[in-house]
Design an enzyme around this catalytic site. Structure first.
Site, PDB file in Angstrom:
ATOM      1  N   GLY A 248     -29.792 -39.621   4.512  1.00  0.00           N
ATOM      2  CA  GLY A 248     -29.316 -39.105   5.796  1.00  0.00           C
ATOM      3  C   GLY A 248     -28.090 -39.842   6.297  1.00  0.00           C
ATOM      4  O   GLY A 248     -27.164 -39.232   6.855  1.00  0.00           O
ATOM      5  N   ASP A 249     -28.058 -41.154   6.106  1.00  0.00           N
ATOM      6  CA  ASP A 249     -26.888 -41.941   6.499  1.00  0.00           C
ATOM      7  C   ASP A 249     -25.671 -41.512   5.682  1.00  0.00           C
ATOM      8  O   ASP A 249     -24.546 -41.442   6.203  1.00  0.00           O
ATOM      9  CB  ASP A 249     -27.152 -43.430   6.264  1.00  0.00           C
ATOM     10  CG  ASP A 249     -28.447 -43.903   6.897  1.00  0.00           C
ATOM     11  OD1 ASP A 249     -28.798 -43.393   7.973  1.00  0.00           O
ATOM     12  OD2 ASP A 249     -29.111 -44.772   6.306  1.00  0.00           O
TER      13      ASP A 249
END
Length: 305
Positions: A248-249
């Site tokens: 997600g980052d």
């Protein structure tokens, strides 16, 4: 400039054990120590796609030095606030299923808080600040709101990657991007989804509540982008899944890094999906050549409702 803020970074100590026996002596078969923290992950991916950033946050002790030295070695600018307590160590124990043991993090003093906030005085209107991850114990519940107010004072944009009350509280300040997954989005509005169509009104509602762009990740079903009056969906890339930590980052890094260059949300979405997928298919954060390999495979289509 893009700034990433990691309030509670860590050393991620990744330990592989063939067969874990509780109460017995277990020997590692493999181990890694990596800098951890959502904002730090974003800075590391930005560097790999040739976008400069400056990492901010709290680090302390020998563990904090490990993190700052690692980023310096990767030529990532960092202006961390040094704190008296040690940065935490998170254990990721891999033996069949993964077991995580996360540290609490350091206590942060008033002077250390003031030092971090003072760094926000360098912001300019074209800057983007990415706020992500958990807070150390002792910081005020509305600490992200305090930082957002400093970003707004400078006329800069911000991204917030968190959940629950902190995310809701940030929406009226118009974040450039938020990125809940489908489960987090359902929890935010106390509902459940049984189809992609069920998600669409709630992604639009997050725009109405203040977000400028919303990415909803769907796990094995791709991702959705809500922007203005448009909704887009990507295809699903197929490779063996190796790593959920940092995907997600990486998506946020790809989106914001490309958006800062082009102001094109569709192109940025494509880059976000390529970066997130490349990390999911890697043992650690994605490398640049793998991201480039996946980019041509990403298809973005508009959904008409």
């Amino acid at each position: 400039m893009i700034y990433t803020v990691t309030l509670n970074p860590s050393i991620d100590f990744i330990v592989h054990v063939d067969q874990l026996e509780i109460g017995a002596l277990n020997k590692m078969t493999q181990d890694f120590k990596l800098p951890g923290g959502k904002g730090i992950n974003v800075s590391r991916i930005l560097k790999r796609i040739k976008i400069e950033s400056t990492a901010l946050g709290f680090v302390g002790g020998f563990t904090g030095t490990f993190i700052s030295d690692w980023l310096t070695e990767e030529s990532i600018q960092n202006q961390f606030t040094t704190v008296a307590d040690d940065t935490r160590i998170n254990i990721k124990l891999k033996s069949g299923e993964e077991t995580e043991i996360n540290g609490l993090g350091p206590a942060i003093t008033a002077d250390e808080i003031a030092d971090l906030k003072a760094k926000f005085s360098q912001l300019h209107p074209n800057d983007i600040v990415i706020l992500s991850g958990s807070k150390p114990a002792g910081l005020a519940a509305d600490f992200y709101e305090e930082l957002i107010a400093l970003v707004q004072q400078a006329g800069a944009d911000f991204v917030i990657d968190t959940t629950g009350a902190e995310l809701f509280a940030a929406l009226p300040a118009h974040p450039l991007l938020i990125k809940p997954n489908n489960h987090e989005l359902a929890e935010l509005y106390d509902t459940s989804f049984s189809s992609i169509e069920d998600i669409l009104p709630y992604g639009q509602k997050m725009l109405q509540d203040g977000a400028k762009n919303v990415i909803v990740s769907l796990g094995g079903d791709g991702a959705l982008l809500f922007s203005g009056d448009k909704i887009y969906r990507t295809n699903v890339l197929t490779r063996p899944l190796k790593n959920s930590v940092g995907a997600g980052d990486s998506m946020i890094a790809g989106f914001i890094g490309r958006y800062a260059q082009t102001q094109d949300v569709v192109d940025a979405f494509k880059w976000g999906v390529a970066c997130g997928s490349a990390t999911a298919f890697s043992d650690d954060l994605a490398q640049a050549d793998f991201i480039q390999e996946l980019l041509p495979e990403v298809e973005v289509k508009e959904i008409n409702i």
